[in-house]
Design a protein around this motif. Structure first.
Motif, PDB file in Angstrom:
ATOM      1  N   PHE A  37       0.830  -1.202   0.000  1.00 29.14           N
ATOM      2  CA  PHE A  37       0.000   0.000   0.000  1.00 29.14           C
ATOM      3  C   PHE A  37       0.868   1.257   0.000  1.00 29.14           C
ATOM      4  CE2 PHE A  37      -2.563   3.254   2.257  1.00 29.14           C
ATOM      5  CZ  PHE A  37      -3.575   3.380   1.323  1.00 29.14           C
ATOM      6  N   ALA A  38       1.894   1.290   0.821  1.00 23.65           N
ATOM      7  CA  ALA A  38       2.786   2.451   0.883  1.00 23.65           C
ATOM      8  C   ALA A  38       3.436   2.704  -0.474  1.00 23.65           C
ATOM      9  CB  ALA A  38       3.850   2.249   1.958  1.00 23.65           C
ATOM     10  N   ARG A  47      -4.733   7.807  -2.410  1.00 26.04           N
ATOM     11  CA  ARG A  47      -4.990   6.698  -1.495  1.00 26.04           C
ATOM     12  C   ARG A  47      -6.112   5.787  -1.984  1.00 26.04           C
ATOM     13  NH1 ARG A  47      -2.293   7.064   3.209  1.00 26.04           N
ATOM     14  NH2 ARG A  47      -3.786   5.858   4.408  1.00 26.04           N
ATOM     15  N   GLU A  48      -7.153   6.348  -2.564  1.00 23.31           N
ATOM     16  CA  GLU A  48      -8.266   5.519  -3.058  1.00 23.31           C
ATOM     17  C   GLU A  48      -7.813   4.619  -4.209  1.00 23.31           C
ATOM     18  OE1 GLU A  48     -11.337   4.947  -1.849  1.00 23.31           O
ATOM     19  OE2 GLU A  48     -10.606   6.129  -0.168  1.00 23.31           O
ATOM     20  N   LEU A  53      -5.920  -0.710  -6.170  1.00 24.43           N
ATOM     21  CA  LEU A  53      -4.814  -1.475  -6.734  1.00 24.43           C
ATOM     22  C   LEU A  53      -4.313  -2.533  -5.764  1.00 24.43           C
ATOM     23  CD1 LEU A  53      -2.859   1.399  -8.497  1.00 24.43           C
ATOM     24  CD2 LEU A  53      -4.110  -0.477  -9.603  1.00 24.43           C
ATOM     25  N   LEU A  54      -4.292  -2.209  -4.482  1.00 24.69           N
ATOM     26  CA  LEU A  54      -3.861  -3.178  -3.472  1.00 24.69           C
ATOM     27  C   LEU A  54      -4.764  -4.407  -3.499  1.00 24.69           C
ATOM     28  CD1 LEU A  54      -2.112  -4.051  -1.074  1.00 24.69           C
ATOM     29  CD2 LEU A  54      -3.690  -2.772   0.406  1.00 24.69           C
ATOM     30  N   ILE A  59      -5.418 -10.099  -4.709  1.00 22.29           N
ATOM     31  CA  ILE A  59      -6.201 -11.139  -5.385  1.00 22.29           C
ATOM     32  C   ILE A  59      -5.329 -11.878  -6.391  1.00 22.29           C
ATOM     33  CG2 ILE A  59      -8.084 -11.519  -7.029  1.00 22.29           C
ATOM     34  CD1 ILE A  59      -9.583  -9.237  -5.509  1.00 22.29           C
ATOM     35  N   ALA A  60      -4.543 -11.138  -7.170  1.00 19.41           N
ATOM     36  CA  ALA A  60      -3.674 -11.764  -8.168  1.00 19.41           C
ATOM     37  C   ALA A  60      -2.633 -12.667  -7.506  1.00 19.41           C
ATOM     38  CB  ALA A  60      -2.989 -10.692  -9.016  1.00 19.41           C
ATOM     39  N   VAL A  61      -2.063 -12.216  -6.404  1.00 22.00           N
ATOM     40  CA  VAL A  61      -1.056 -13.017  -5.703  1.00 22.00           C
ATOM     41  C   VAL A  61      -1.678 -14.305  -5.174  1.00 22.00           C
ATOM     42  CG1 VAL A  61       0.392 -13.107  -3.628  1.00 22.00           C
ATOM     43  CG2 VAL A  61       0.476 -11.110  -5.128  1.00 22.00           C
ATOM     44  N   LEU A  62      -2.825 -14.188  -4.503  1.00 15.37           N
ATOM     45  CA  LEU A  62      -3.460 -15.378  -3.943  1.00 15.37           C
ATOM     46  C   LEU A  62      -3.901 -16.346  -5.033  1.00 15.37           C
ATOM     47  CD1 LEU A  62      -5.416 -13.758  -0.997  1.00 15.37           C
ATOM     48  CD2 LEU A  62      -3.387 -15.228  -0.859  1.00 15.37           C
TER      49      LEU A  62
END
Length: 71
Positions: A37-38, A47-48, A53-54, A59-62
């Protein structure tokens, strides 16, 4: 996952996710979310957008971890 985790710890975490351990998924999200996130906030300056994107990244990683077979 402890703060000073290593690549080996991450590998074990991935193995646990592949084995269906839901708490391992939570640990992965908890450990990496603040860092990712940072970085996203720094890159997008919004931030939104970074939150959206986070979610996409996690989701893509999992999904990627789930698709790989255990060796």
């Amino acid at each position: 996952m402890k703060e000073s985790s290593t690549a080996g710890d991450h590998g074990k975490l991935v193995d646990r996710i592949r084995a269906g351990d839901g708490t391992a998924e939570e640990e992965l999200v908890h450990y990496f979310s603040p860092r990712v996130f940072a970085m996203l906030v720094a890159r997008t300056r919004d931030r939104e957008t970074a939150r959206d994107l986070l979610q996409d990244v996690l989701i893509a990683v999992l999904r990627s971890v789930d698709r790989k077979s255990v060796v």
